[in-house]
Design a protein around this motif. Structure first.
Motif, PDB file in Angstrom:
ATOM      1  N   SER A  92       0.564  16.227  -4.371  1.00 12.38           N
ATOM      2  CA  SER A  92      -0.388  17.240  -3.887  1.00 12.38           C
ATOM      3  C   SER A  92      -0.746  17.014  -2.419  1.00 12.38           C
ATOM      4  O   SER A  92      -0.469  15.968  -1.831  1.00 12.38           O
ATOM      5  CB  SER A  92      -1.665  17.191  -4.721  1.00 12.38           C
ATOM      6  N   ASP A  93      -1.407  18.011  -1.856  1.00 13.31           N
ATOM      7  CA  ASP A  93      -1.881  17.907  -0.477  1.00 13.31           C
ATOM      8  C   ASP A  93      -2.887  16.770  -0.338  1.00 13.31           C
ATOM      9  O   ASP A  93      -2.900  16.056   0.670  1.00 13.31           O
ATOM     10  CB  ASP A  93      -2.521  19.225  -0.029  1.00 13.31           C
ATOM     11  N   LEU A 108      -2.747  13.689   2.081  1.00 10.61           N
ATOM     12  CA  LEU A 108      -3.856  13.528   3.010  1.00 10.61           C
ATOM     13  C   LEU A 108      -4.411  12.111   2.986  1.00 10.61           C
ATOM     14  O   LEU A 108      -4.840  11.584   4.022  1.00 10.61           O
ATOM     15  CB  LEU A 108      -4.959  14.544   2.682  1.00 10.61           C
ATOM     16  N   ILE A 109      -4.393  11.476   1.824  1.00 13.66           N
ATOM     17  CA  ILE A 109      -4.909  10.106   1.702  1.00 13.66           C
ATOM     18  C   ILE A 109      -4.141   9.153   2.618  1.00 13.66           C
ATOM     19  O   ILE A 109      -4.738   8.407   3.396  1.00 13.66           O
ATOM     20  CB  ILE A 109      -4.863   9.631   0.233  1.00 13.66           C
ATOM     21  N   VAL A 161       0.848  -1.201   0.000  1.00  9.33           N
ATOM     22  CA  VAL A 161       0.000   0.000   0.000  1.00  9.33           C
ATOM     23  C   VAL A 161       0.878   1.245   0.000  1.00  9.33           C
ATOM     24  O   VAL A 161       0.638   2.194  -0.774  1.00  9.33           O
ATOM     25  CB  VAL A 161      -0.966  -0.002   1.208  1.00  9.33           C
ATOM     26  N   ILE A 162       1.902   1.253   0.828  1.00 10.38           N
ATOM     27  CA  ILE A 162       2.794   2.419   0.885  1.00 10.38           C
ATOM     28  C   ILE A 162       3.555   2.578  -0.434  1.00 10.38           C
ATOM     29  O   ILE A 162       3.732   3.697  -0.927  1.00 10.38           O
ATOM     30  CB  ILE A 162       3.756   2.291   2.081  1.00 10.38           C
ATOM     31  N   ASN A 188      -2.119   9.933   5.142  1.00  8.08           N
ATOM     32  CA  ASN A 188      -2.221  10.365   6.534  1.00  8.08           C
ATOM     33  C   ASN A 188      -3.549   9.942   7.155  1.00  8.08           C
ATOM     34  O   ASN A 188      -3.588   9.442   8.278  1.00  8.08           O
ATOM     35  CB  ASN A 188      -2.054  11.886   6.644  1.00  8.08           C
ATOM     36  N   THR A 189      -4.625  10.150   6.437  1.00  7.27           N
ATOM     37  CA  THR A 189      -5.951   9.784   6.940  1.00  7.27           C
ATOM     38  C   THR A 189      -6.068   8.276   7.092  1.00  7.27           C
ATOM     39  O   THR A 189      -6.544   7.777   8.122  1.00  7.27           O
ATOM     40  CB  THR A 189      -7.055  10.313   6.003  1.00  7.27           C
ATOM     41  N   GLY A 190      -5.640   7.558   6.075  1.00  4.22           N
ATOM     42  CA  GLY A 190      -5.723   6.095   6.122  1.00  4.22           C
ATOM     43  C   GLY A 190      -4.944   5.505   7.284  1.00  4.22           C
ATOM     44  O   GLY A 190      -5.454   4.662   8.033  1.00  4.22           O
ATOM     45  N   THR A 191      -3.712   5.932   7.453  1.00  4.53           N
ATOM     46  CA  THR A 191      -2.905   5.376   8.540  1.00  4.53           C
ATOM     47  C   THR A 191      -3.426   5.791   9.908  1.00  4.53           C
ATOM     48  O   THR A 191      -3.373   5.008  10.852  1.00  4.53           O
ATOM     49  CB  THR A 191      -1.417   5.782   8.394  1.00  4.53           C
ATOM     50  N   THR A 192      -3.955   6.992  10.013  1.00  9.27           N
ATOM     51  CA  THR A 192      -4.514   7.440  11.290  1.00  9.27           C
ATOM     52  C   THR A 192      -5.723   6.599  11.675  1.00  9.27           C
ATOM     53  O   THR A 192      -5.846   6.164  12.827  1.00  9.27           O
ATOM     54  CB  THR A 192      -4.903   8.930  11.218  1.00  9.27           C
ATOM     55  N   ILE A 193      -6.608   6.347  10.740  1.00  5.70           N
ATOM     56  CA  ILE A 193      -7.810   5.549  11.022  1.00  5.70           C
ATOM     57  C   ILE A 193      -7.418   4.126  11.409  1.00  5.70           C
ATOM     58  O   ILE A 193      -7.914   3.577  12.401  1.00  5.70           O
ATOM     59  CB  ILE A 193      -8.772   5.570   9.821  1.00  5.70           C
TER      60      ILE A 193
END
Length: 155
Positions: free
Chosen positions: A42-43, A47-48, A28-29, A50-55
């Motif tokens: 891009s941001d 964000l994709i 995935v990474i 960052n959001t995925g790993t945080t969840i």
């Protein structure tokens, strides 16, 4: 509800602790990193991940904690049973997980003093154990040679 969550968290802990899960996470990474130039880093692209790993991290904390709590409880019960079953064992130690940090520190210091009084130097003990192991290995080797000597010889 609790039983379903227990089973679910146990399965998730088992699955996510495998090498395949690690390989999937790396994949995935890698896919995310490879797509960086396509999205001009891009941001939104950042964000994709960052959001995925945080969840995933947020949810995994609860699942893993549930599994560890259950495992720790089971280990405590097994140790409690051993303390109860062994004659001469201090059954007052059965409920240590409910002691305060200060009580545990005092108990640890008491055991440290006991260790120092009974075995001030572990060097002798280690050397004794090494000698026993070496002797046992030598006996096994001699036994293997005896077994080889008993085999019929080729003509």
């Amino acid at each position: 509800m609790n039983e379903r969550f227990r089973k679910f968290s146990n399965v998730v802990s088992e699955v996510t602790g495998t090498s395949w899960a690690f390989i999937m996470a790396l994949a995935v990474i890698a896919v995310w990193a490879v797509t960086g130039p396509m999205f001009h880093f891009s941001d939104t692209w950042q964000l994709i991940i960052n959001t995925g790993t945080t969840i995933v991290t947020f949810l995994m904390v609860f699942l893993i904690q549930n599994t560890q709590n259950r495992d720790a409880r089971a280990v405590h019960l097994k140790l409690d049973e051993l303390l109860r079953a062994v004659e001469g064992a201090r059954t007052s130690l059965v409920d240590l997980e409910n002691c305060t940090d200060e009580e545990l520190s005092r108990l640890q210091a008491a055991f440290q003093r006991l260790k120092e009084r009974e075995a001030p130097d572990l060097t002798d003990f280690v050397e004794e154990m090494e000698a026993e192991v070496a002797e046992e290995i030598e006996e096994r080797r001699e036994g293997q040679w005896e077994d080889l000597r008993k085999l019929p010889r080729a003509a």
